[in-house]
Design an enzyme around this catalytic site. Structure first.
Site, mmCIF file in Angstrom:
data_model
loop_
_atom_site.group_PDB
_atom_site.id
_atom_site.type_symbol
_atom_site.label_atom_id
_atom_site.label_comp_id
_atom_site.label_asym_id
_atom_site.label_seq_id
_atom_site.Cartn_x
_atom_site.Cartn_y
_atom_site.Cartn_z
ATOM 1 N N ASP D 12 0.887 -1.177 0.000
ATOM 2 C CA ASP D 12 0.000 0.000 0.000
ATOM 3 C C ASP D 12 0.916 1.216 0.000
ATOM 4 O OD1 ASP D 12 0.951 -0.583 2.582
ATOM 5 O OD2 ASP D 12 -0.787 0.288 3.581
ATOM 6 N N HIS D 245 10.811 1.702 10.162
ATOM 7 C CA HIS D 245 10.996 1.104 8.842
ATOM 8 C C HIS D 245 10.568 -0.359 8.805
ATOM 9 C CE1 HIS D 245 12.855 4.805 7.569
ATOM 10 N NE2 HIS D 245 13.343 4.849 8.802
HETATM 11 CA CA LIG Z 1 2.974 -0.818 3.932
#
Ligand SMILES: [Ca+2]
Ligand SMILES: [Ca+2]
Ligand SMILES: [Ca+2]
Ligand SMILES: [Ca+2]
Lengths: 318, 318, 318, 318
Positions: D12, D245
């Site tokens: 996404d 991250h």
């Molecule tokens: Ca993602």
């Protein structure tokens, strides 16, 4: 000559699904039949649909597409119960018919649904007589089909009445409640015929069966065969004196809406999380929740008109 | 002279609760009245019960005990909705009667329940016309009362029919579903009269109200007063042409079981966790779940007999 | 001489509950001990509490009240699992001690709780080392006790960490999550010591046990006896190298808050309806839900100080 | 020369997804990128993926397929919350980059996934850094792909730790818990890197950011740009001193499993029905439930090795 309406039938073909298919083939231009997991083993359902087309004398003319074999949240063996006790081991009253010559079409039911709706925008009526997995998945994969579907007829749920697979739920909605929820919230115009319409208006008792047998057509013979197991099941489990024809009733309503003597637009929703009520269909008759009215719920049927339609269908299959 | 049966009435006194109390005072030896949170503000309910005893001419003879003011899981303001829209601000059709002379008894309803059951083991019938908080809490505090309670009559739930506070739930079970579950699983013999019995058999329309007014007793005058708001509410919300008398119907059934023309023993359970179905009462008519049959469910009433009982009660209060 | 604080201990006495009771008897004026259903058979728990008082040399001086034997929604045998695998068949490391001379007090734990709080308003601190059934029921029966309780110390739940009875839940909250929810939403000031504090700071390994044995007091002997089963259980199930002392840790925190090296006020709530998460304690560390901060959550312990307190207690019991 | 492994990345694309894509493009033969609904507006995510390919100097070489724009049970606007507050309005730290030249590929992501797995049976590794809608739907549409997928790497869930979007749930699993459940129960070999691995091992603080800026490559400049918003968000909401991250960490683990210093096979499942815990990932570390171990859960990372990988990737993009 009036052109027949185009429909796609979504079915878990067993028992009354077959008579509903015969009814739809009689009254509609059937663009295709899509199979979804439900009543009996999936591949048996596919064979049942193919055989039924052959019974109608339309072998090879109506494609049958394989769709989702299991409900959305059917994980492992969980939450998908087939009902051979209702319809016989083959879903055809233990008739064990020969295999039809026609074979399933290539491609997935859901892609056929999407493509056909786009091919005939505004023209494809959907007749849903099975768990709503295929139709929900089509809507999710391509939401742009929604405004192009003029109407969806659903056999499923109950309108504040006893269920059949559990006290609180009807089989089609219970098998895949997530799919039912997706479909009911989709904004497609929907007519719902619940299980209580079936027990009140569709039962064929021994006298009816004799009258049907007296038609002495290929259609009436087929009707007799596939109803052998369900007659016994209904008597022992549902205390119903006859065979039940929910899918045929739905197909008849789709073909002639005027046989509905009463119907109203209500807010309808599906329970997903209840411990006792998974698959329950809430029908808010008195608008207590003040939510969007999304479903026209069938509340009465002209039984004589329905019976006449059924007889017409069976008589016409020579 | 036949001795009257001993009962305790558990009530959230507002509207029809009062007529049920009058009915119980007429037919039973009422050992006490316990108040549980429900219809309207708790202290108002207490006053309504006290006033009703006075109307019956028994002021000071029947103790009224305060019980749980809120449902078990009623946290903060959550999950307890009073219904002044149904019964009027005072729960008495906006009659705003004077305060009764009798005051509430000392002690908690739940302790009165426990003590009285132990005092008359096997003799105390319970008439529950409110959320089941008090009775559930008595069972939890002292489970040894269970075998000493011969019968519990409950107005609550629905038998596969539309609810009143939500489409899926009747008010008493919806207010405190945890309490209802505790009570239904307690092994006390139970008779349940659901909301659909009330809408089918208890409605008093304008003609009935005129006949009642014509009795011209203190009882009939009181009946007319307290029903002023509910008449309007039923017409606008439930599309019912008259006043509803669920609690009185229950009290009448407890007094004369023979007015039940049909009843069956079924497995009954309560949904706690549903998103749409909290408080839903499952009634397994066809025994699909194969669980213990724990409740006798009323399925038919001799309406004329019920009406005669109501008239007898109101006529007798001069 | 400084007067000791008054406390009531609510306990499902087995295993570490006993050492927590000894600790509380050492540091507090214990007004009474109330027993709630949990670890092992209820009557065994009552005996364990009575025996522990005797061990402390206070036989007959601290009343023990029987409370709720089962959780609120413990219906039939459902949802109440005792844990003899953790604590031994008698909950005392299979020590099978003789019966104490002291017998349980008359009256129900919940009434004792209510009366004592009213007797010493603002003075009774509660130490909860069991499922919260008794305390929740006291709050529900008489909500007016809430503002009179200065503080409630709870051993229960986890703070975003692995549970013990299920991956998502700690035993005390899991046994009666409804009770835990009632208590957490009650507005009583609460300090919670979760299971992860216990696994991080309370473990006594073989070396610790040797040091305790070396105390050679009646207290140290008792400690050794009752910990025989849990030592093995922890190694095989929780992969913990030693015995766990959640209840003693809680009692120590209540006695000397300064042994908490870190704590914060957070919103804490309990999951009731999850399929996998019933009894899960949500601790909203980053205030993502923006709800009322209702619980001071212990996040760090001075282990040396805690150990010193434990040794003081055991040493003092000659 | 060793041939690179074939992967498909499901993303996404916003924020750290981009760096994960750069990492995957560096270490793998990326057959395609599929986009699923999640972080920000769907079409923006598609553009972000296309732009990121261009940043890597591979414009036109790696097809990007549009998939499901919303979660399975995302009905109307319900249950799909985008997080522009985390990643900026464009999901790229409010950088508002120019549109890439490459356009999305024809066809649906789910069909690309199915076809590619069948084309390279046993060869296509999946890297999932988004809600699992696309992957679940591929499995449901064609369950025969399952045995042909050698491994699925998932950034999602937590291992008994605090969530990020709610206290009990991590964003990817929370957005589409039904999809996560389908995937976790699919029997595909899975490695899961949870949110707590990210907060413990992936944070880049101001010093790290300076070191990255000092690389002075196109890659390092891009890294700086897209992390502008999340740095502030993490400080204010998660009390984290740096950028997170998760997706890059997952891609790095997929590329070099040896940077995982600890991992174990556990039973992992997803809560669907909890009131507070929808999307919660249960990780049964102590095997309390005795269910099938279906997921290898990452429990430790060699932070230096990870950082070195990130620097290699950013340095290489000139
Ligand atoms: Ca993602
Ligand atoms: Ca069917
Ligand atoms: Ca009432
Ligand atoms: Ca304990």
């Amino acid at each position: 000559m009036i052109e027949k309406k185009r429909v796609i039938i979504d079915t878990d073909t067993a028992g009354d699904d077959t008579i509903a298919i015969l009814t739809a083939l009689h009254y509609f231009q059937v663009e295709g039949i899509t199979i979804t997991g439900g009543n009996v083993q999936f591949d048996q359902q596919v064979e049942n649909a193919l055989y039924t087309i052959e019974v109608a004398g339309k072998g090879g003319q109506v494609p049958v597409y394989k769709g989702y074999e299991r409900p959305l949240m059917g994980l492992g063996e969980k939450e998908h119960r087939t009902v051979e006790d209702v319809h016989g081991k083959d879903g055809m009253g233990d008739s064990f018919f020969d295999k039809a010559i026609q074979r399933p079409a290539e491609g997935h039911a859901v892609d056929f649904l999407i493509e056909t709706v786009h091919k005939y925008p505004g023209d494809i009526h959907l007749i849903a007589i099975a768990p709503l997995t295929n139709i929900a998945m089509a809507i999710k994969k391509d939401p742009t089909i929604v405004p192009k579907i003029p109407h969806l007829y659903i056999m499923g749920g109950t309108n504040n009445a006893l269920g059949n697979i559990t006290p609180s739920a009807e089989y089609n909605f219970w098998v895949d409640p997530e799919a039912a929820k997706i479909v009911l919230h989709s904004a497609i115009p929907i007519t719902m015929v619940g299980w209580e319409m079936c027990t009140e208006y569709s039962i064929m008792d021994d006298t009816d069966h004799e009258a049907i047998a007296a038609l002495a057509t290929k259609g009436s013979k087929f009707f007799t065969d596939i109803n052998q197991v369900v007659m016994k099941f209904n008597k022992s489990v549902h205390k119903l004196n006859g065979t039940t024809h929910p899918d045929t009733l739905l197909a008849a309503v789709a073909a002639k809406e005027e046989i509905m003597t009463k119907s109203n637009l209500y807010h309808v929703d599906i329970e997903l999380t209840g411990e006792l009520t998974r698959g329950y269909s809430l029908v808010d008759i008195n608008n207590r929740l003040e939510r969007k009215k999304n479903v026209r719920v069938c509340e009465g049927i002209d039984r004589d008109a329905f019976e006449a339609m059924l007889f017409d269908v069976l008589r016409s299959i020579q």
